[in-house]
Write an enzyme that holds these catalytic residues in place. Structure first.
Site, PDB file in Angstrom:
ATOM      1  N   GLU A 254       0.967  -1.091   0.078  1.00  0.00           N
ATOM      2  CA  GLU A 254       0.019  -0.109   0.059  1.00  0.00           C
ATOM      3  C   GLU A 254       0.833   1.178  -0.101  1.00  0.00           C
ATOM      4  OE1 GLU A 254      -3.333   0.246   0.081  1.00  0.00           O
ATOM      5  OE2 GLU A 254      -3.427  -1.848  -0.245  1.00  0.00           O
ATOM      6  N   CYS A 291      -2.144   9.115   3.966  1.00  0.00           N
ATOM      7  CA  CYS A 291      -2.205   8.406   2.446  1.00  0.00           C
ATOM      8  C   CYS A 291      -3.396   8.940   1.969  1.00  0.00           C
ATOM      9  CB  CYS A 291      -1.971   6.918   2.837  1.00  0.00           C
ATOM     10  SG  CYS A 291      -3.178   6.415   3.693  1.00  0.00           S
TER      11      CYS A 291
END
Ligand code: NAP
Length: 511
Positions: A254, A291
């Site tokens: 990720e 993020c």
């Protein structure tokens, strides 16, 4: 490569005690072997027993909550209140996976009994039964910006243990004390449940040896998968290392994300002030170090659009001393902000000179100013560097002549964790077109909101096309994150007594 190191308090820039020692190659090797030995029993434990381990881990973490949150705030500069919410999410996630494996249907059992009347020579009528089975030891790499929810006891660890995979965590060098406290709690839960200590291992890393620990762990022949959260560069380096092994293994990385936001014209006209405030709050939350932070804002070049951008610019300009997670993150932010501000036709608030003057020296508090960059749709299309993540409190406004130009500009957006549209009730047609474009390039599309704030639930997708992740078919958050650590196995004509419990007659389809 063994090296001692300390954490740094970003609010002061000073090193803080105690001294930590980086794991040695021998310790990495031994952790892999212990995990493999533990897998023999742990991988075939009934789901209910793994659930009890996860519940015990949540309880042990609750025992050290205050210590954990205080230390995490010291080592990351993140506010205590924000870390308390992150802590709640972390224990919630452990308990959610406990529920899922207790219930058992996550193994997606399929049972096809012998086909009656299958004529010899035609399709075989075998008894075939399949279910998901754990891969084996999983190496987990957490990120600096979520020291709890993507840390030692975070979602990757919880989901891998739930699936039946022993876990080896590589500690993050930015928050070694936080990692050690969480690791202690998880190890106590393993002991309390009477399980093999190889079910969970923690390898501190930092100082001279930090990169080597990660490389050795990914190369360990008994490690069967990797969960990574962090930068694009780190994720792809591990992905490549895993593919170079004599037996390649999957890496679920990720990575960074630009999280485009499209503001449609009627919404800008109706509630520009509200949108400006919402966006500024989301961009500045945790100093922009999330993020899912909105990185690119597409807006029409008209009076309401200009008003939103100037208000946003003023709010970001006022935020001059954002505490950053580490010098490495701050320097990376500065480098990327400069790269983008240096692109022809890009303007910057505050000006690049003021931005540069605001940069602190190599010592002292680890802070950075926020900033707003602006360019046209054509400028955005022409400069690939503007399409990459700037990790920190900055955003790029892209001016569009109309919604068609906005849609065309969206074509330049690379794979992202999220995509957002902000629209008024009269703009359903345009909003639908924008949503459809965003869903082709994002794991989660948000309507009339902001992308920060990730709900942990089965309906969540925290993933997306490359380069947000290297595995667009997966999610790192929510019930389905478990499936990353398992593979389907089929049992053909296997006698009842030899089948796994979940595939036997009358046993239901529980794992
Ligand atoms: P990072 O520097 O990539 O660090 C993450 C971990 O990977 C650390 O343990 C680091 O260890 C290790 N690592 C990095 N490069 C490596 C390499 N070449 N070989 C071996 N190990 C390596 O990232 P970060 O600064 O902690 O986190 C910020 C980034 O994470 C941002 O880009 C953010 O968008 C992203 N993020 C993504 C998500 C998501 O869910 N998609 C969530 C949170 C954060 P060493 O330092 O020891 O090398």
């Amino acid at each position: 490569m063994s090296a001692s190191f300390r954490a740094v308090d970003p609010r002061t820039g000073e090193e803080v005690d105690p001294v930590f020692v980086c794991a040695t190659p021998e310790e990495v090797g031994a952790a892999g072997e212990r995990a493999w030995r533990a897998f023999g029993r742990f991988g075939s434990l009934p789901g209910g027993e793994r659930a009890m381990l996860l519940d015990a881990m949540a309880r042990e973490l609750e025992e050290v909550e205050r210590e954990l949150v205080t230390r995490a705030s010291l080592e990351t500069g993140l506010a205590v209140e924000r870390l308390e919410r992150e802590f709640a999410r972390t224990v919630f996630t452990l308990r959610m996976y406990a529920e899922i494996v207790r219930e058992g249907s996550w193994v997606r059992a399929a049972i096809d009994r012998p086909a009656r009347g299958a004529a010899p020579g035609t399709i075989p009528g075998h008894d075939v039964r399949r279910m998901l089975a754990p891969l084996g030891p999983v190496a987990v790499f957490g990120a600096s910006n979520f020291p709890l929810a993507y840390g030692v006891a975070g979602g990757d660890t919880a989901s891998a243990l739930a699936a039946g995979c022993p876990v080896i965590v590589k500690g993050h060098p930015s928050h070694p004390g936080t990692g050690a406290i969480a690791a202690g709690a998880l190890a106590r839960a393993v002991e309390t449940r009477g399980l093999d200590d190889g079910v969970f291992s923690y390898l501190p890393s930092g100082g001279a040896g930090e990169m080597e620990v990660g490389a050795l762990l990914v190369g360990h022949p008994l490690v069967r998968a990797v969960g990574f959260t962090g930068s694009f560069r780190g994720g792809m380096a591990l992905d490549e290392a895993a593919r170079r092994r004599s037996v390649p293994i999957p890496v679920f990385a990720e990575m960074g994300s630009t999280n485009p936001v499209c503001v449609l014209p009627e919404a800008a006209r109706e509630r520009g002030a509200e949108i400006e405030q919402l966006l500024a709050g989301s961009i500045l939350d945790s100093s922009g170090q999330q993020c899912t932070c909105p990185g690119i804002v597409f807006v029409l070049d008209d009076a309401p659009g200009r008003k939103i951008a100037s208000g946003l610019g003023a709010r970001l300009e006022a935020a001059r001393e954002n505490v950053m997670l580490s010098r490495r993150v701050r320097d990376g932010y500065w480098k990327r902000a400069q790269e983008c501000a240096g692109v022809a036709g890009v303007s910057c608030t505050p000006s690049l000179e003021a931005f540069a003057r605001a940069q602190p020296a190599a010592s002292g508090p680890v802070v950075a100013p926020a900033g707003l960059l602006e360019t046209t749709a054509a400028g955005f299309g022409a400069a690939p560097t503007l399409r990459e993540e700037v990790f920190g409190p900055a955003a790029l406004v892209v001016w569009c002549a109309d919604v068609d130009e906005m849609l065309a500009a969206l074509g330049g957006v690379v794979g992202s964790l999220t995509g957002t549209v902000i629209a008024s009730a009269q703009e359903n047609g345009a909003a639908g077109r924008v949503l459809s474009s965003l869903s082709a390039r994002a794991g989660r599309v948000v309507f009339n909101g902001v992308p920060t704030g990730v709900r942990v639930a089965a309906g969540m997708v925290h993933g997306g096309p490359y380069p947000a992740t290297n595995r667009p078919e997966s999610t790192a958050v929510g019930a389905f994150a478990l499936e990353r650590w398992a593979r389907p196995v089929c049992f053909q004509n296997v006698p009842q007594g030899m089948l796994p419990a979940g595939l036997r007659e009358g046993a239901g389809e529980k794992g």
